[in-house]
Design an enzyme around this catalytic site. Structure first.
Site, short mmCIF file in Angstrom:
data_model
loop_
_atom_site.label_atom_id
_atom_site.label_comp_id
_atom_site.label_asym_id
_atom_site.label_seq_id
_atom_site.Cartn_x
_atom_site.Cartn_y
_atom_site.Cartn_z
N ARG A 1 51.63 38.53 40.71
CA ARG A 1 51.03 39.84 40.53
C ARG A 1 49.51 39.82 40.77
NH1 ARG A 1 53.63 41.55 34.84
NH2 ARG A 1 53.57 39.28 34.61
N CYS B 1 46.64 41.01 33.58
CA CYS B 1 45.81 41.27 32.39
C CYS B 1 44.34 41.45 32.76
CB CYS B 1 45.95 40.13 31.38
SG CYS B 1 47.54 40.09 30.53
#
Length: 236
Positions: free
Chosen positions: A172, A104
């Protein structure tokens, strides 16, 4: 929000929108089955922009903290203590320095930057926050070498945490593997400890062997580094 026991699926307000009134009602009713509250937005563009703003705001604030950390460490001032003292003020918004990864905060700003560029719009603060947060790994690297002191060969460093943030298994955009490589290139021996990440996951994603250490014993290392708040603990 993985790793967050307070803000769970049912308690987080869900932002919804749709291509028309019917789809908005349908998607809103669907989410009301699993969440307490939904926030209706007038268009998909508004909903997307709101999500981008949420993450960009955090990125910018973390960039500020990272910049301050870089400054205070060179001035030999404790960032943790500065944050503690500053937090006594009612209008202080508390953010912490740290490596910024994940799917994000480290990604969303680029969507808005690209869209803005299509329209000839410049977002210097958003861009600079990305530059600052992407480069903080080099500031941490230089700080580690400064504390280790030359020569680096044979010095042992333990990095506590492989995932992109504490208490999650998500790898990630984790910056830890890059930090490990930088240190190993100058002869530092680096181990990574993360009890939540599986050995298989770490090996497949980054070729990192988590099985090297079953339990953490900081006395075996010259330095113990926390990538999540840029803290460094030294041993004699």
């Amino acid at each position: 929000n993985p790793g967050d026991k307070q803000h769970t699926i049912s308690t987080i307000v869900k932002v919804v929108s749709g291509i028309d009134e019917k789809s908005l009602v349908n998607i809103s009713n669907l989410y009301k089955l699993i969440v307490r509250d939904v926030c209706l937005s007038s268009s998909i563009e508004v909903a997307e922009a709101a999500k981008l703003l949420e993450n960009i705001q955090r990125d910018v604030n973390i960039a500020l903290m990272n910049e301050i950390w870089s400054c205070l460490t060179r001035l030999d001032i404790s960032t943790d203590e500065v944050l503690r003292v500053a937090s006594t003020k009612w209008n202080f918004i508390k953010f912490h320095p740290g490596l910024v990864g994940g799917h994000c905060i480290a990604v969303d700003p680029y969507y808005l930057i690209e869209k803005a560029q299509e329209k000839g719009i410049v977002l210097p603060l958003v861009k600079q926050a990305r530059v600052t947060n992407e480069s903080i790994i080099f500031s941490l690297y230089r700080r580690i070498l400064q504390i280790l002191q030359f020569p680096n060969e044979g010095k042992r460093v333990l990095i506590k945490g492989l995932s992109f943030k504490p208490n999650v298994t998500d790898l990630r955009n984790s910056k830890v593997p890059a930090l490990k490589i930088l240190l190993e290139e100058v002869g530092v021996l680096v181990d990574v400890y993360d009890p939540l990440v599986s050995r298989e996951q770490a090996k497949e994603a980054f070729n990192i062997d988590l099985s090297r250490i079953e339990e953490v014993s900081s006395v075996d290392y010259n330095l113990v580094v926390s990538p999540y708040d840029l803290s460094i603990t030294t041993n004699p």
